[in-house]
Design a protein around this motif. Structure first.
Motif, short mmCIF file in Angstrom:
data_model
loop_
_atom_site.label_atom_id
_atom_site.label_comp_id
_atom_site.label_asym_id
_atom_site.label_seq_id
_atom_site.Cartn_x
_atom_site.Cartn_y
_atom_site.Cartn_z
N LEU A 1 0.81 -1.22 0.00
CA LEU A 1 0.00 0.00 0.00
C LEU A 1 0.84 1.26 0.00
N ILE A 2 1.93 1.28 0.74
CA ILE A 2 2.65 2.56 0.87
C ILE A 2 3.58 2.86 -0.29
N ARG A 3 4.14 1.81 -0.95
CA ARG A 3 5.05 2.22 -2.03
C ARG A 3 5.28 1.20 -3.14
N ASP A 4 4.40 0.21 -3.30
CA ASP A 4 4.67 -0.77 -4.34
C ASP A 4 3.37 -1.40 -4.85
N GLU A 5 2.77 -0.73 -5.80
CA GLU A 5 1.48 -1.21 -6.31
C GLU A 5 1.66 -2.57 -6.99
N HIS A 6 2.83 -2.84 -7.59
CA HIS A 6 3.07 -4.16 -8.20
C HIS A 6 3.02 -5.26 -7.15
N PHE A 7 3.65 -5.00 -6.01
CA PHE A 7 3.66 -5.97 -4.93
C PHE A 7 2.23 -6.18 -4.42
N LEU A 8 1.45 -5.09 -4.37
CA LEU A 8 0.05 -5.20 -3.94
C LEU A 8 -0.72 -6.13 -4.88
N SER A 9 -0.52 -5.97 -6.17
CA SER A 9 -1.18 -6.84 -7.15
C SER A 9 -0.70 -8.28 -6.98
N TRP A 10 0.61 -8.44 -6.76
CA TRP A 10 1.17 -9.78 -6.54
C TRP A 10 0.51 -10.43 -5.31
N LEU A 11 0.28 -9.63 -4.28
CA LEU A 11 -0.36 -10.16 -3.07
C LEU A 11 -1.80 -10.56 -3.34
N GLU A 12 -2.50 -9.76 -4.16
CA GLU A 12 -3.89 -10.11 -4.51
C GLU A 12 -3.92 -11.46 -5.23
N GLU A 13 -2.88 -11.67 -6.06
CA GLU A 13 -2.79 -12.92 -6.81
C GLU A 13 -2.45 -14.11 -5.90
N HIS A 14 -1.57 -13.88 -4.91
CA HIS A 14 -1.04 -15.00 -4.12
C HIS A 14 -1.56 -15.11 -2.70
N LEU B 1 -8.64 -7.47 0.28
CA LEU B 1 -7.35 -8.11 0.54
C LEU B 1 -7.18 -8.37 2.04
N LEU B 2 -7.57 -7.39 2.87
CA LEU B 2 -7.47 -7.56 4.32
C LEU B 2 -8.38 -8.70 4.79
N ILE B 3 -9.58 -8.76 4.23
CA ILE B 3 -10.51 -9.83 4.64
C ILE B 3 -9.97 -11.20 4.23
N ARG B 4 -9.37 -11.28 3.03
CA ARG B 4 -8.80 -12.57 2.60
C ARG B 4 -7.65 -12.98 3.51
N ALA B 5 -6.96 -11.99 4.08
CA ALA B 5 -5.87 -12.30 5.02
C ALA B 5 -6.42 -12.51 6.44
N ARG B 6 -7.74 -12.59 6.55
CA ARG B 6 -8.43 -12.85 7.83
C ARG B 6 -8.13 -11.77 8.87
N LEU B 7 -8.16 -10.54 8.38
CA LEU B 7 -7.87 -9.40 9.26
C LEU B 7 -9.12 -8.56 9.49
N PRO B 8 -9.19 -7.90 10.67
CA PRO B 8 -10.34 -7.03 10.93
C PRO B 8 -10.28 -5.76 10.07
N VAL B 9 -11.44 -5.27 9.65
CA VAL B 9 -11.48 -4.03 8.86
C VAL B 9 -12.28 -2.96 9.59
N ASN B 10 -12.58 -3.21 10.87
CA ASN B 10 -13.27 -2.22 11.70
C ASN B 10 -12.62 -2.20 13.09
N PRO B 11 -12.67 -1.05 13.77
CA PRO B 11 -12.17 -1.02 15.15
C PRO B 11 -13.11 -1.82 16.06
N PRO B 12 -12.69 -2.07 17.31
CA PRO B 12 -13.53 -2.88 18.19
C PRO B 12 -14.85 -2.18 18.50
#
Lengths: 365, 365
Positions: free
Chosen positions: B191-204, B297-308
């Motif tokens: 997110l902060i400096r590598d959109e290619h890596f972000l796409s790679w993460l979406e793929e993998h 992407l956060l949800i696929r990584a099983r991460l929360p997307v809202n505060p408590p």
């Protein structure tokens, strides 16, 4: 009023900083140019604050100045006391742009410097040393830290102040034992690398002990110059800086043995320097007359030249083993090749070392 | 056996150090070349030590290896725990030539690094991170420290390791929530400096969450490269390094609110990144589709997307005020100009900020 300033600089590249030595500087000098943010926290103790806190506050006219007053004494150089500084920084919402100001002696300087080194991973600090020891030693060189119950200065960091302001007028309020303790460090500079200064001290010791301002200022200036030169050469104590530990390995053993309470640091260093001098004589570097000169100068400065009664060679050996000047398990000492010429060694005749311990430790039979 | 090593270097002049990322490196790699003295202290915790302590000991064949096993968890990142390390260093007579080894996750790395930064004013240390979070984040960059009861990482120092050894095989023993928490930081680099890596993460992302070794190693390598490049550019966090705090200002508020216990650091950062993304969209930098990509992407990584639940805008405002990213009293945030392009600002529409807080905080009416 901007006082006439006697500046010298500690040359550390981008961490270069000035030392101002001038009567009346405390209270009249505007220190705002050395404050980066809007917040200042003055750290002082119960003895010094009633005397100088208001003057120190006046040095930061443009800042929001908070304060924290700690108990006085080496035995409070602990994590618990350090935490009182952190608590105030949290309560008053100081950011990483705050400036900490150490107003007091060596303990206040060490603990405040360590707070500055570790608060939010490092903020600015300013030293206003009010004892002779702090003016000639603790405020120059960036050593900061606290004690562990089992060892002095075991926890700390190197962190340089932005500026040091030493006002010799503050020495007027020092108890005589503290004045003497500071003089031990002054004498040390002469012993380790300046025989001319040593002779000057022999000539002026009575004026110094009588608190005459001009000799006092000169002694502070030459001491700071000496230490500043050594620190600039060796900030991280990889080499020549170790010479500043003349008398300290023996001295720390004395301080640890006495629980950091009965003996002042400078007093322990004085006895330690006498022991190092004695060992240097036994090893053939100094002659008898050199030892007598050292002993007489220390006595004229009202300093002890023997370790405390009841301390045995066994105590010294045990306590010197865990001293941190120690590399790879051997005792490492600063000795004198001549008056004004110190060196570091691990390679000395252990029998001479034993003889020195036996000479200074009188069994309580 | 000397494993085939996938090296990269953190370029910090004379404090330059290598990061080794290789399956099987823990237990097979001889780390003696990175130990200056004869003493090593391995610091680990009750969870990690039973799994990897013996392997770690085997990496120091020529040294006297001591160990200290701490309780596991962020709530133990305190002075009391740090003191247990100092106590062992004292008891075992470690000198200033000792080497500390951090074997564990981010908490062990931070606290061990801070012990190394402050033991006798600084000794060497080695990082053997065993969690994804520590491998991609905590072990690179030299930030060390402990928490104050009222603020995370308030007390610490910058101190660089001699070498970092990341063995992806250790991730096999991680609980899924910790794996996800580490993945939050991996996504952050995209997110902060590598959109290619972000796409790679979406793929993998599915391969990564299934613990496939090759994608995992690639994700760790690219994350470390990204962080190492930023740290080399800005060791002291004066500029670009602040971008690494994407999601952290919101995230620290969440962690402080929940008392550092219910939420893992990476989980709080994930929710914080989602809030920063939302604010960036409200300010016109991102479009709706960008926000959806981040959320998915956060949800696929099983991460929360809202505060408590139960955390209100009032809580956020109060807790973000004392956050240390804060300069001169204003809230300072890392936002996204585009996916893969972060920036730092204090100058944003306060109404958009309020709208984001209101959007994420559901009143408990």
């Amino acid at each position: 009023m901007q006082p006439k300033q006697d500046h010298l600089n500690v040359e550390l590249g981008e961490r270069r900083y000035p030392i101002v030595i001038e009567e009346g500087s405390l209270g009249s000098m505007d220190l705002s140019p050395w404050v980066a943010g809007e917040q200042v926290l003055i750290v002082s103790n119960e003895t010094v604050a009633p005397l100088y806190l208001e003057q120190a506050r006046a040095s930061f006219p443009g800042s929001r100045v908070d304060e924290v007053i700690l108990p006085d004494g080496e035995r409070y150089k602990t994590w618990e006391t350090l935490n009182r500084i952190f608590d105030v920084l949290i309560d008053k919402q100081h950011t990483r742009r705050t400036t900490l100001v150490a107003l007091g002696g060596g303990v206040i300087g060490d603990i405040t410097g360590f707070a500055a080194a570790t608060w939010q991973r490092g903020v600015d600090f300013i030293q206003i040393p009010t004892t002779l020891l702090a003016q000639v030693d603790a405020s120059v060189g960036g050593k900061t830290g606290i004690n562990h119950p089992q060892g002095k200065n075991m926890i700390g960091a190197f962190h340089q102040p932005r500026i040091v302001v030493a006002d010799p007028l503050t020495l007027g309020s020092l108890p005589p034992t503290e004045m003497a303790a500071g003089m031990a460090e002054v004498i040390k500079y002469g012993l380790i690398r300046d025989e001319h200064f040593l002779s000057w001290l022999e000539e002026h010791m009575d004026h110094l002990m009588a608190m005459q301002p001009e000799p006092l200022k000169e002694a502070i200036r030459r001491s700071c110059e000496c230490k500043a030169a050594i620190v600039a050469e060796d900030e991280r104590e990889a080499g020549v800086r170790a010479l500043l530990n003349l008398g300290h390995t023996f001295g720390h053993a004395i301080e640890t043995h006495t629980g950091y309470s009965d003996w002042l640091h400078g007093e322990a260093v004085a006895a330690g320097m006498m022991m190092a001098t004695d060992l240097s004589e036994r090893l053939g570097y100094l002659n008898y007359n050199d030892s007598v000169r050292v002993r007489q100068l220390l006595i004229r400065a009202r300093l002890p030249v023997n370790p405390p009664e009841g301390m045995s060679p066994v105590h010294f050996r045990a306590l010197m083993q865990v001293d941190k000047k120690n590399v790879s398990g051997r005792v490492r000492l600063v000795l004198l090749r001549a008056l004004g010429d110190a060196f570091v060694t691990e390679d000395f005749d252990p029998e001479a070392f034993e003889a020195t311990l036996n000479h200074f430790c009188h069994p309580l039979d």
